[in-house]
Scaffold this active site. Sequence first.
Site, PDB file in Angstrom:
ATOM      1  N   GLU A   5       9.678  -2.984  -1.902  1.00  0.00           N
ATOM      2  CA  GLU A   5      10.169  -1.891  -2.753  1.00  0.00           C
ATOM      3  C   GLU A   5      10.951  -2.441  -3.949  1.00  0.00           C
ATOM      4  O   GLU A   5      12.083  -2.040  -4.221  1.00  0.00           O
ATOM      5  CB  GLU A   5      11.023  -0.891  -1.959  1.00  0.00           C
ATOM      6  CG  GLU A   5      10.203  -0.013  -1.032  1.00  0.00           C
ATOM      7  CD  GLU A   5      10.941   1.224  -0.545  1.00  0.00           C
ATOM      8  OE1 GLU A   5      11.885   1.682  -1.227  1.00  0.00           O
ATOM      9  OE2 GLU A   5      10.577   1.744   0.523  1.00  0.00           O
TER      10      GLU A   5
ATOM     11  N   ASP B  15       8.313  -5.108   5.637  1.00  0.00           N
ATOM     12  CA  ASP B  15       8.647  -3.818   6.223  1.00  0.00           C
ATOM     13  C   ASP B  15       7.327  -3.281   6.782  1.00  0.00           C
ATOM     14  O   ASP B  15       6.467  -2.819   6.029  1.00  0.00           O
ATOM     15  CB  ASP B  15       9.215  -2.883   5.155  1.00  0.00           C
ATOM     16  CG  ASP B  15       9.480  -1.476   5.692  1.00  0.00           C
ATOM     17  OD1 ASP B  15       9.170  -1.218   6.877  1.00  0.00           O
ATOM     18  OD2 ASP B  15       9.984  -0.641   4.914  1.00  0.00           O
TER      19      ASP B  15
ATOM     20  N   ASN C  76       7.015  -0.842   8.927  1.00  0.00           N
ATOM     21  CA  ASN C  76       7.123   0.569   9.306  1.00  0.00           C
ATOM     22  C   ASN C  76       6.633   0.797  10.732  1.00  0.00           C
ATOM     23  O   ASN C  76       5.984   1.801  11.040  1.00  0.00           O
ATOM     24  CB  ASN C  76       6.345   1.451   8.321  1.00  0.00           C
ATOM     25  CG  ASN C  76       7.207   1.839   7.122  1.00  0.00           C
ATOM     26  OD1 ASN C  76       8.334   2.301   7.287  1.00  0.00           O
ATOM     27  ND2 ASN C  76       6.692   1.637   5.928  1.00  0.00           N
TER      28      ASN C  76
END
Length: 584
Positions: free
Chosen positions: A324, A471, A473
């Site tokens: 991100e 990440d 998730n």
Amino acid sequence: MWRRLRSALRSLRGSPAAPPRGGGGRPPAAMERAVVRCVPSEPKLSLRFVLPDGSARHMQRDQAEPLGRALARIATNAAKGHGKAGKKSKKARAESGAEGEAAEPAVPAVRLFSSDGAAVAEELPNAAAWQDGSVLHIGDARYRVERNPPALTELSLPRSLLAGFPVCPKVSAEFAAPQHCLFRWFREQRPAEGEAWVETAAAERVFTPSNALVGLRLKLRCTPGDGEQRYGPACEVESSGPVEAGPGACTFDARHLYTKKVCGHGSVRAVSYNILADTYAQTEFSRTVLYPYCPPYALEIDYRQNLLKKELAGYSADLICLQEVDKSVFVDSLAPALDAFGLEGLFRIKEKQHEGLATFYRRDKFRLLSQHDIAFSEALLSEPLHKELCEQLARYPLVQEKVLQRSSVLQVSVLQSTTDPSRKLCVANTHLYWHPKGGNIRLIQIAVAMSHIKHIACDLYGSIPVIFCGDFNSTPSSGTYQFISSGGIAEDHEDWVSNGEEERCSMSLSHPFKLLSACGEPAYTNYVGGFHGCLDYIFIDRNALEVEQVIPLPSHEEITTHQALPSVSHPSDHIALICDLKWK
């Protein structure tokens, strides 16, 4: 005799700038400057100088053109400039009643001499003729040629300055490098002081203002250098606002106690961190629903960047994998800041998005051998490597459509040790699909990722160790985590029906790696008001690497001091994972 040059054009006068305070530059020479910019990839070179009448000249000439033509053009320009000056003098004499006509100026002799005093042949092409240290004669005037001298192309300071947090300028230069530039920092005067700016004790690229400077603006003076005792003209930049008070204790302060020094050459400190993209933090939904407990100013990217730069710099890492990352944040903030701390950055943006992945590596430990980034959807359709998986997925059109709509990417970099060339690493970084019911999508994405990493680490490089950060998730109970850590997933795993029977997607997957979650399975790596769980991991090749130490995560009390994340003392809704690894 022609007049001396005007002080307003001082930047083109004299010899190359010597470094301040005895930095070892060339001694001043009683000559003007002729600045030549000649880059092999460009068809023309540029020549800048100031004529004795004070007028500046900026010429573009073909690199292949014979020197004689360029000298003839200089002579014509010089004659025109002198002629204009003569006309002005004639007019001034007429207005004052003085008699006599001004003689028409002759075209001055223009020659170029090499540094040893020999005339440069006029048949030589410009690219070969204009060498550093040669001397240009225009009539009685003398110019020392500076070929490709160091020059700043950009110098800027962050918009937000906090006491106790490093200020990292963005420095872009041509024929120079930031590590060879000279830096001088100044603070705004106080009411009782006479001078407008007062120099601080710091003379480093990165400056950390103290609490004593709260309320005062900063100024930076940078002199570009090339590491070979050549320096260009200095530039200055002032901060747009004053230094503000910092937030006090941050969640990462205690972690920095474990990471004060860089690891030895036999070890690698790795960091994985979702830093919360500004494009997501600044939505109305984020402010009112996701992070209502976080003050709006603490969600601003200018504020969060201060915390991020201090946090990341304090980890003294060898590898940093970020998710991100806004493109503008990478280019204007993180890359310049981490470069100052010895880290080189690579960026891969997501298609259709303004954010992506960034991998940083320590320059004195690693060199980049190759990059092999992919977008999952594109690779699945276009690379023969994934043909079998693509054919299986085609049996489930609803799932296939969702997989192909996703913009998720995989960043893969192959690094080589600078001290032991036999040691290479395949460093992968990703951010998988986020939706809670998207377990089946994530399984397809991770299957593509593992096949691609296998192709790089095993097929192209003959089985080199893998470090896979990101990440994901996915919690430790998920199919994705099971697949990565065990090497396989059964076709009846519950994640194949994560979004209901209508989107069932059953297939058996496997990969050859023996991967271990280096930081284990923390209670959470993501902590927001409505959710907390472990979603981030650093997977390592257990056959080649082992864990030396895991840097403890912040305590639950620290995380919840301001209810949840992000907060005034923590810049993201995720927590960085940090571990020290060593070769087996």
